[in-house]
Write a protein that holds these residues in place. Structure first.
Motif, short mmCIF file in Angstrom:
data_model
loop_
_atom_site.label_atom_id
_atom_site.label_comp_id
_atom_site.label_asym_id
_atom_site.label_seq_id
_atom_site.Cartn_x
_atom_site.Cartn_y
_atom_site.Cartn_z
N GLY A 150 0.82 -1.20 0.00
CA GLY A 150 0.00 0.00 0.00
C GLY A 150 0.86 1.24 0.00
N ARG A 151 0.28 2.33 -0.45
CA ARG A 151 0.98 3.61 -0.50
C ARG A 151 2.27 3.51 -1.31
N ARG A 176 -3.48 -6.25 8.00
CA ARG A 176 -2.18 -5.80 8.50
C ARG A 176 -2.25 -4.35 8.97
N MET A 177 -2.97 -3.51 8.25
CA MET A 177 -3.09 -2.11 8.64
C MET A 177 -3.77 -1.97 10.00
N LEU A 178 -4.73 -2.84 10.28
CA LEU A 178 -5.48 -2.76 11.54
C LEU A 178 -4.79 -3.50 12.69
N GLY A 179 -3.62 -4.06 12.42
CA GLY A 179 -2.90 -4.72 13.49
C GLY A 179 -3.05 -6.22 13.49
N GLY A 180 -4.03 -6.74 12.74
CA GLY A 180 -4.15 -8.18 12.57
C GLY A 180 -4.52 -8.96 13.80
N GLY A 181 -5.02 -8.29 14.87
CA GLY A 181 -5.43 -9.03 16.04
C GLY A 181 -4.26 -9.64 16.81
N SER A 182 -3.02 -9.21 16.51
CA SER A 182 -1.86 -9.77 17.17
C SER A 182 -0.79 -8.71 17.28
N ALA A 183 -0.01 -8.81 18.37
CA ALA A 183 1.10 -7.89 18.56
C ALA A 183 2.33 -8.31 17.76
N HIS A 184 2.27 -9.48 17.14
CA HIS A 184 3.41 -10.00 16.40
C HIS A 184 3.25 -9.76 14.90
N THR A 185 4.39 -9.61 14.23
CA THR A 185 4.37 -9.50 12.78
C THR A 185 4.07 -10.87 12.18
N TRP A 186 3.76 -10.87 10.88
CA TRP A 186 3.49 -12.15 10.22
C TRP A 186 4.74 -13.03 10.24
N GLU A 187 5.92 -12.43 10.10
CA GLU A 187 7.15 -13.20 10.16
C GLU A 187 7.29 -13.88 11.53
N GLU A 188 6.99 -13.13 12.59
CA GLU A 188 7.08 -13.69 13.94
C GLU A 188 6.05 -14.79 14.15
N GLN A 189 4.84 -14.58 13.64
CA GLN A 189 3.80 -15.60 13.77
C GLN A 189 4.19 -16.87 13.03
#
Length: 526
Positions: free
Chosen positions: A231-232, A266-279
């Protein structure tokens, strides 16, 4: 016509020339492709009946033109120009009804169509063009409506999940249901962040991921359909439908709707404090530690996640009281490939992948020393198991490292631990932790410590003094220093402890019994 055609897909918002020729009404006219047979997959936007020689100026592209050629009879130049005009207007195909005007396919039109790559189809039997236009137009309208309906259905489902705070995996599962094929999300380095779909099919994709990742991006051949994530003006990943068996247009629609949802997620935080890489790393290492999924089945996921796995030594580490982001940064600085994932609130797993000629113990110590040097708060604990050269042994190694880390948790003994703590360093504490769930051990601990275990917790201070006294080898000066009390005050507390328990802490055997009971009690509280 001798060729066979694939049946139309009712979710495709368009029809191809090939699909129209497969319709029963068209087959009744005995169609034959006499030119441009390699271009039958062109999409048909509309069907248009026209006899005018200059029909090309009235087209906007994508039309299948139906004609008898009555105004082209006897003039080969006009016949060739007619085909060239359709080609310039980007018509999809031309269908010529044989009859009085042309009892056989005109050679001039056939040659011109071959040069232009324009499908030329002749109908050997009389055929009412009106029936074909009605059939195709109604099908196109229905398909466009179905495509809009599918698009809105997918968008509504995914938006509902995002609104409900669903995790990334739940969204991908929904996409996999609609696409009926494996779904893969990657970053720009083609590192797999998440997958969805039937487990065996996903594993098949991941086994060949290195080859798939090297293929040119954006290709939709053979059902491999990609949509960019970003995005952007900035891209940060892609979603791929792997081996989508439906038509390409529907696959692209699904991929686009999924990409929109993932960007919003992803913009809204995804319901998790972790990034997708961390998840992604957390999911993989958690599955390895739990043993629920056999290690061999997890190997394709590890490889696709970017972990080198061929002819490597794997060093399992578990770190207490350190931020995962800090651990990843140190790995990058030291050039050590590995995965980092938070297992619990205070413990993080680190799986190093080293070349077999590298000194695993030395590199683990180097990593731990760098971490200790950078830790601003209480000293972190780095627990390790021996290096594994066989992938199937990695889960056992991770569980051993976790056991070691748990064995020294919240103890003053941690103050004197080596940079890397191993099973040999936890001694009796490690054994007690392994036995903590044994009813006999639990009963022993309750019996030995009964005088200090008040339900209201009022004796926690005395328990703390006892814990430090025994952990420091009954060193009264060190215990007083750690609890910030005077020596006489410590003596009074030790006397109160001995009176409560009915023991003599100067007696080695009695002190050892109380120490073992306290270790068991602490292990049961963790």
């Amino acid at each position: 016509m001798t060729a066979t055609w694939d049946p139309p897909n009712t979710t495709d918002p368009i029809l191809s020339v090939r699909q129209i020729l497969a319709l029963d009404r068209v087959l009744a006219g005995d169609p034959e492709v006499v030119a441009g047979g390699g271009h039958l997959d062109r999409p048909v936007r509309w069907v248009h009946v026209a006899e005018a020689p200059d029909v090309g100026v009235m087209l906007t592209g994508g039309e299948m033109v139906l004609t008898t050629g009555v105004l082209l009879v006897g003039d080969e130049h006009k016949q060739a120009e007619y085909i060239q005009s359709l080609h310039r207007s980007e018509a999809a195909a031309v269908v010529l009804g044989l009859g009085r005007a042309f009892p056989a396919p005109p050679e001039a039109m056939r040659r011109a169509a071959d040069r232009c790559g324009l499908p030329l189809v002749v109908l050997h039997r009389p055929f009412p063009f009106a029936e074909l236009t009605e059939e195709v137009q109604s099908r196109l309208v229905r398909r466009k409506f179905a495509a809009v309906s599918l698009s809105e259905s997918v968008r509504t489902a995914l938006t509902g999940l995002i609104t409900a705070g669903a995790p990334l995996q739940r969204l991908l599962d929904e996409v996999a249901v609609h696409s009926a094929c494996p779904v893969v999300v990657t970053n720009l380095a083609h590192r797999v962040l998440a997958t969805a779909g039937e487990r065996s099919a996903v594993d098949d994709v991941l086994r060949d991921w290195e080859r798939i990742a090297r293929q040119a991006g954006g290709s939709a051949g053979d059902g491999w359909i990609r949509a960019e994530l970003g995005g952007r003006g900035e891209r940060w990943g892609q979603i791929m439908l792997c081996g989508h068996r439906g038509d390409t247009a529907t696959g692209r629609l699904l991929a686009d709707r999924a990409a929109e949802a993932l960007v919003l997620h992803r913009m809204l935080g995804g319901g998790s404090a972790h990034t997708w890489e961390e998840q992604s790393a957390q999911s993989l290492l958690t599955d390895l530690v739990s043993g629920v999924v056999p290690a061999r089945q997890l190997l394709p996921r590890a490889r696709a996640a970017g972990l080198p796995v061929n002819r490597r030594s794997f060093v399992p580490l578990v770190v207490r009281d350190a931020e995962p982001a800090g651990l990843e940064r140190i790995l990058r600085l030291l050039g050590l490939p590995g995965l980092v994932a938070e297992l619990t609130e205070r413990t993080t797993a680190v799986l190093l992948s080293l070349a077999r000629d590298q000194d695993a113990d030395a590199l683990a110590a180097h990593f731990a020393t760098r971490l200790h040097d950078e830790s601003a708060g209480p000293r972190v604990v780095v627990a390790a198991a021996g290096a594994r050269t066989v992938w199937d042994e990695v889960p056992v190694g991770l569980r051993e490292a976790q056991h070691v880390a748990d064995a020294v948790a919240d103890t003053t003994a941690a103050l004197d631990l080596p940079a890397v703590v191993r099973l040999r360093d936890v001694h009796l504490r490690g054994l007690i932790r392994l036995l903590r769930d044994d009813p006999h051990v639990q009963s022993f601990a309750e019996r030995e410590l009964d005088g200090l275990l008040c339900p209201d917790g009022t004796d926690q201070d005395l328990l703390g003094v006892l814990r430090t006294y025994l952990a420091t080898g009954r060193n009264k000066s060190r215990t007083a220093q750690l609890h910030h009390v005077s020596r006489p005050a410590l003596y009074r507390r030790l006397e109160a402890i001995q009176n409560r328990l009915g023991v003599d802490l100067d007696d080695f055997e009695q002190a050892a019994s109380v120490h073992i009971a306290l270790l068991a009690h602490d292990a049961q509280q963790q």
